[in-house]
Write an enzyme that holds these catalytic residues in place. Structure first.
Site, PDB file in Angstrom:
ATOM      1  N   THR A 132       0.968  -1.180  -0.010  1.00 11.75           N
ATOM      2  CA  THR A 132       0.062  -0.180  -0.040  1.00 11.75           C
ATOM      3  C   THR A 132       1.038   1.240   0.273  1.00 11.75           C
ATOM      4  OG1 THR A 132      -0.310  -0.184   2.236  1.00 11.75           O
ATOM      5  CG2 THR A 132      -2.115  -1.107   0.985  1.00 11.75           C
ATOM      6  N   LYS A 159       4.336  -6.756   4.186  1.00 14.11           N
ATOM      7  CA  LYS A 159       4.059  -5.756   3.785  1.00 14.11           C
ATOM      8  C   LYS A 159       3.658  -4.981   4.953  1.00 14.11           C
ATOM      9  CE  LYS A 159       0.566  -3.582   3.060  1.00 14.11           C
ATOM     10  NZ  LYS A 159      -0.099  -2.447   4.072  1.00 14.11           N
ATOM     11  N   THR A 205      -0.892  -1.289   8.220  1.00 14.49           N
ATOM     12  CA  THR A 205      -1.339  -2.510   8.249  1.00 14.49           C
ATOM     13  C   THR A 205      -0.338  -3.456   7.976  1.00 14.49           C
ATOM     14  OG1 THR A 205      -2.574  -1.568   6.478  1.00 14.49           O
ATOM     15  CG2 THR A 205      -3.832  -3.090   7.609  1.00 14.49           C
ATOM     16  N   ASN A 224      -0.513  10.423   5.806  1.00  6.52           N
ATOM     17  CA  ASN A 224      -1.664  10.107   6.382  1.00  6.52           C
ATOM     18  C   ASN A 224      -2.898  10.983   6.369  1.00  6.52           C
ATOM     19  OD1 ASN A 224      -1.584   7.080   7.499  1.00  6.52           O
ATOM     20  ND2 ASN A 224       0.664   8.020   7.889  1.00  6.52           N
ATOM     21  N   THR A 284      -7.414   9.801  -0.116  1.00  9.32           N
ATOM     22  CA  THR A 284      -7.733  10.827  -1.677  1.00  9.32           C
ATOM     23  C   THR A 284      -6.073  10.702  -2.248  1.00  9.32           C
ATOM     24  OG1 THR A 284      -7.324  12.595  -0.093  1.00  9.32           O
ATOM     25  CG2 THR A 284      -9.394  12.079  -0.401  1.00  9.32           C
TER      26      THR A 284
END
Length: 407
Positions: free
Chosen positions: A157, A183, A194, A402, A407
């Site tokens: 990500t 990851k 995460t 963050n 967006t």
């Protein structure tokens, strides 16, 4: 005398390094451009183990995998998507998780219980199932031994790099390989970031022994890292052991068990440190070593509190040898200790002794803090136990990343 490691780190390693593993990764359209669907396949059923987030808000994939492994500790495939966490999506999310599993199983010709699923990305958004299914179909038709890098890339990500490793050792005269991929960059504070990690091996391992080893190793590695103090809804570590190396079944009674466990820990520690080093906006890996504790759990508790302190992390970013923040973090960690007995070092530079500041070499301390790996040592002078926790500095870029994640 330090015993030489029984394993060798391969110059190029991934989850497909062990015998019998194939993988694929591709862009299906869940994300705008980057790869977002990955598939890992063992050519034969594999003993499996897993650890999962302690967050009580859990994604559907976490609950489904945990229940599945408790019922039957064997897997043959793992499918993962990035760009959508399928968390906080209610009954539809549960149905989508099951559909993700069953569609993968059908494409591979496997029973559904042989497939584990993992998702990572934005929370609270329904999964685009048709897009995901098309990606899974395409991935199932493209798995190969060369697909390790693509699989690893597909689960990223905000990560800035692949996190992979493979090691080899000899067990019962057979070459055994352990590979891994992970990851994680933000929302990292595992309680089992995460965070996803997948470890493969061609060793033959008893499933119960594998689960115990994973839990013990997780407490010493993945659970000793932090980036931002946030435990994700989707954290998990899954391990597959397909036995194609043809060794005698590994259990703690096997004469080579200690060597296998050490190699397994090296893989997990490397992946965990890579996650910490790649923290969102991070410029430095921070290692906090607490020694002289009355127990390993006490040392771990203190080390994690220091490495997770926002004030310590910002001091490291600014190369400010503010040792008082370190001692303060130990103080609110909740461990029993005597502040008047604590010694602190930044790298090799002693900065505090018996709970008070020393007249130390500021330039030497700053030079260490300016490096890409910062080592902080805290001696409690109360016992013989020690532990190390890993984290990163806190930078302006963490806020920037963050503040606009959706967006």
């Amino acid at each position: 005398m330090v015993k030489k490691a029984a394993y060798t780190v391969l110059p190029k390693g991934s989850v497909t390094a062990p015998l019998g593993y194939q993988a694929a990764g591709l862009h299906a359209g869940i994300k705008r451009k980057k790869k977002d669907v990955g598939l890992l396949l063992s050519t034969v059923p594999a003993a499996a183990a897993g650890v999962f987030t302690m967050n009580t808000v859990r994604a559907a994939c976490v609950t489904q995998n945990e229940q599945q492994l408790q019922a039957m500790p064997y897997l043959q495939a793992i499918v993962v998507n990035s760009g959508n966490a399928n968390a906080c999506t209610g009954a539809q999310g549960d149905a989508d998780a099951k559909a993700m599993q069953s569609h993968t199983a059908a494409e591979l010709g496997l029973p559904s219980h042989a497939v584990a699923i993992a998702s990572t990305g934005v929370i609270g958004v329904p999964m685009p199932m048709e897009t995901l299914k098309q990606g899974i179909t395409q991935a199932a038709g493209g798995v190969s031994e060369a697909g390790g890098d693509d699989f690893s890339e597909a689960m990223l990500t905000t990560d800035t790099c692949l996190k992979q490793i493979a090691v080899q050792l000899t067990i019962d005269g057979k070459t055994v390989t352990i590979g891994g991929a992970a990851k994680g960059s933000g929302m990292i504070h595992p309680n089992m970031a995460t965070m996803l990690a997948f470890v493969t091996t061609d060793a033959k391992v008893d499933p119960a022994a594998l689960q115990t080893l994973l839990r013990q190793t997780t407490d010493q590695t993945y659970n000793c890292i932090t980036v931002d103090g946030d435990t994700s809804t989707n954290d998990m570590v899954l391990v597959l052991a397909n036995g194609l190396a043809d060794n005698h079944t590994l259990t703690p009674a096997h004469p080579d068990w200690a060597d296998f466990a050490a190699a397994f820990r090296h893989v997990s520690e490397k992946l965990a440190k890579d996650i910490a080093r790649d923290g969102e906006g991070a410029t430095k890996l921070v290692e906090v070593h607490v020694k002289g504790a009355v127990s390993v759990s006490v040392a771990t508790q203190a080390a994690k509190k220091v490495v997770g302190s926002s004030l310590v992390k910002t001091a490291v970013f600014g190369a400010d040898a503010n040792w008082g923040r370190i001692l303060a973090a130990v103080g609110y960690s909740g461990i029993p200790f005597d502040a008047g007995r604590v010694n602190i070092w930044l790298g090799d530079v002693p900065v505090a002794q018996n709970g008070m500041g020393l007249s130390f070499d500021e330039e030497a301390a700053k030079a260490h803090l300016l490096g890409d790996t910062v080592q902080i040592t805290v001696d409690l002078n109360l016992g013989d136990a020690s532990a190390t926790a890993y984290g990163c500095d806190l930078t302006y870029d963490y806020v920037r990343i963050n503040a606009s994640y959706r967006t």
